[in-house]
Write an enzyme that holds these catalytic residues in place. Structure first.
Site, PDB file in Angstrom:
ATOM      1  N   TRP A 102       0.809 -10.380 104.418  1.00 58.47           N
ATOM      2  CA  TRP A 102      -0.410 -10.813 104.105  1.00 58.47           C
ATOM      3  C   TRP A 102      -1.556 -12.083 105.211  1.00 58.47           C
ATOM      4  O   TRP A 102      -2.679 -11.875 105.379  1.00 58.47           O
ATOM      5  CB  TRP A 102      -0.778 -12.243 102.573  1.00 58.47           C
ATOM      6  N   ASP A 172      -4.845 -18.760 102.097  1.00 61.03           N
ATOM      7  CA  ASP A 172      -4.895 -17.976 101.421  1.00 61.03           C
ATOM      8  C   ASP A 172      -4.332 -18.235  99.917  1.00 61.03           C
ATOM      9  O   ASP A 172      -3.152 -18.780 100.932  1.00 61.03           O
ATOM     10  CB  ASP A 172      -4.089 -16.563 101.938  1.00 61.03           C
ATOM     11  N   LYS A 196      -2.565 -13.882  89.982  1.00 61.84           N
ATOM     12  CA  LYS A 196      -0.825 -14.924  89.848  1.00 61.84           C
ATOM     13  C   LYS A 196      -1.067 -16.173  88.875  1.00 61.84           C
ATOM     14  O   LYS A 196      -0.817 -16.039  88.028  1.00 61.84           O
ATOM     15  CB  LYS A 196      -0.928 -14.548  91.348  1.00 61.84           C
TER      16      LYS A 196
HETATM   17  C1  LIG Z   1      -1.756 -11.213  96.125  1.00 64.06           C
HETATM   18  C2  LIG Z   1      -1.536 -11.600  97.904  1.00 64.06           C
HETATM   19  C3  LIG Z   1      -2.504 -11.680  97.942  1.00 64.06           C
HETATM   20  C4  LIG Z   1      -3.693 -10.055  98.247  1.00 64.06           C
HETATM   21  O1  LIG Z   1      -4.850 -10.047  97.326  1.00 64.06           O
HETATM   22  P1  LIG Z   1      -5.771  -8.642  96.581  1.00 64.06           P
HETATM   23  O2  LIG Z   1      -6.271  -9.537  95.256  1.00 64.06           O
HETATM   24  O3  LIG Z   1      -4.675  -7.800  95.813  1.00 64.06           O
HETATM   25  O4  LIG Z   1      -6.359  -8.332  97.797  1.00 64.06           O
HETATM   26  C5  LIG Z   1      -2.883 -12.135  99.425  1.00 64.06           C
HETATM   27  N1  LIG Z   1      -2.359 -13.067 100.208  1.00 64.06           N
HETATM   28  C6  LIG Z   1      -1.520 -13.788  98.931  1.00 64.06           C
HETATM   29  C7  LIG Z   1      -0.708 -14.593 100.115  1.00 64.06           C
HETATM   30  C8  LIG Z   1      -1.336 -12.703  97.999  1.00 64.06           C
HETATM   31  O5  LIG Z   1      -0.261 -13.193  97.344  1.00 64.06           O
END
Ligand SMILES: *Cc1c(COP(=O)(O)O)cnc(C)c1O
Length: 360
Positions: A102, A172, A196
């Site tokens: 990511w 993030d 999540k």
């Molecule tokens: C799942 C995830 C993403 C992607 O998220 P989307 O909402 O599908 O764009 C980005 N960063 C992390 C750390 C993730 O776990």
């Protein structure tokens, strides 16, 4: 219904009581004569929902007054681009700390939009650990430092956030938001897809320090500018009404269950249970992450060979331990155990792991 223990990495398990509440309100939202799917995003019913969601979120994360909270669409993946569009000033560069897939995706978008500097990368170590403080080389004139707090795919997590001085830290937090107590004032911007820890897919939360938003350049399309969504209180266009509503119910559930502090305590207990089963297995199960970098949201491990791994995943699924297959780039097993994942699920997995190791 026989409800599975759902170890999926995202979208992920939600509290059953939340789903049942959603079910009721999909037909009729508390005596309005309308479904939650039918109400206007500009009507009083939804205004109340979004305001309560924001208020609960601020309360649970203990967000200081000088931050704005936005509910956007496009996932964390759109934030990979919106962050540099809004925060990367011309003539400056942005520091990226690369700890997994990511972070690399975030870096890729920033590179399109401006100058970047890789402040540290764990790629040579196959992302099995978080960089140590002395390995992080920040540039002098960075617009911001970007990091990924929990690496969903590799199963590593920052225990302590990096010290970046006066440079805004951007994180993030898609896979560990509200799973532990954090000090929001250490960050310039935090973003997270909801699917999540916070609710269903389709809404992305952004927490941005007001002074940073005020400094964003003008020449950005409206939908991609933080300032637009701040001014319109996340109602510039039609938001994901349903996802925000469900998120509100998840936040209420979190509050009823003790908030971030209690979530953290329970999350760590769940993870410890599984990690200690791995540690006690005499090498039958092998950790992917190094011990001091391991995540309490995504537990990743390998077995001796792929046949054993495949049979493990299949047999587990047969007793309703579902979604344990590791990400294709890592292989093996991944148990994602976010806030709503129950302790009994972790216990059932450990019991299965012990039995499987004995039989094989
Ligand atoms: C799942 C995830 C993403 C992607 O998220 P989307 O909402 O599908 O764009 C980005 N960063 C992390 C750390 C993730 O776990």
């Amino acid at each position: 219904m026989v409800r599975k223990f759902n170890f999926n990495a995202g979208p992920a398990t939600l509290p059953l009581e939340v789903l049942e509440e959603v079910q009721k309100n999909v037909v009729e939202l508390s005596n309005t004569g309308m479904s939650v799917l039918e109400i206007s995003h500009r009507g009083s019913e939804f205004k109340e929902i979004i305001e309560n969601t924001r208020r609960l979120f601020v309360e649970l994360m203990n967000i200081p007054k000088n931050y704005e909270i936005l509910f956007l669409q496009g996932g964390a993946s759109l934030q990979f681009a919106m962050v540099p569009m809004n925060l990367l000033r011309s003539g400056e560069s942005a520091d990226y700390i690369i700890t997994g897939t990511w972070s690399k995706k975030a870096l890729k978008e920033a590179k399109i939009l401006g100058k970047v500097n890789i402040a540290a990368s764990a790629e040579e170590d196959k992302f099995k650990r978080i960089p140590r403080a002395e390995e992080i080389k920040l540039s002098k004139e960075a617009s911001y430092v970007h990091m990924t707090s929990n690496n969903t795919i590799f199963g590593t997590q920052w225990a302590n956030f990096p010290e970046v001085g006066d440079v805004p830290l951007v994180a993030d937090m898609s896979s560990d938001i509200l799973s532990r107590k954090i000090d929001v004032s250490k960050f310039g911007l935090i973003y997270a897809g909801a699917q999540k820890n916070l609710g269903p897919a389709g809404v992305t939360v952004v927490i941005i320090r007001k002074d940073l938003a005020e400094k964003c350049p003008e020449n950005i399309p409206s939908m991609l500018k933080y300032e637009t969504h701040i001014k319109e209180e996340s109602l510039y266009n039609t938001p994901n009404v349903f996802a925000i509503y469900t998120m509100k119910l998840v936040l209420e559930w979190m509050k009823r269950n003790g908030g971030a502090e209690k979530m953290e305590e329970i999350n760590k207990r769940k993870a410890e249970l599984i990690y200690s089963a791995i540690d006690k297995s005499d090498g039958f199960y092998r950790l992917v992450a190094e011990k001091d970098s391991r995540s309490f949201m995504n537990v990743t491990f390998r077995l001796k060979n792929e046949d054993l791994e495949q049979a493990f995943i299949k047999k587990a699924a047969a007793i309703n331990l579902y979604g344990l297959k590791g990400h294709r780039s890592v292989g093996g097993v991944r148990a994602s155990i976010y806030n709503a994942f129950p302790m009994e699920g972790a216990e059932a997995l450990v019991e299965f792991m012990e039995k499987y190791a004995q039989e094989n």
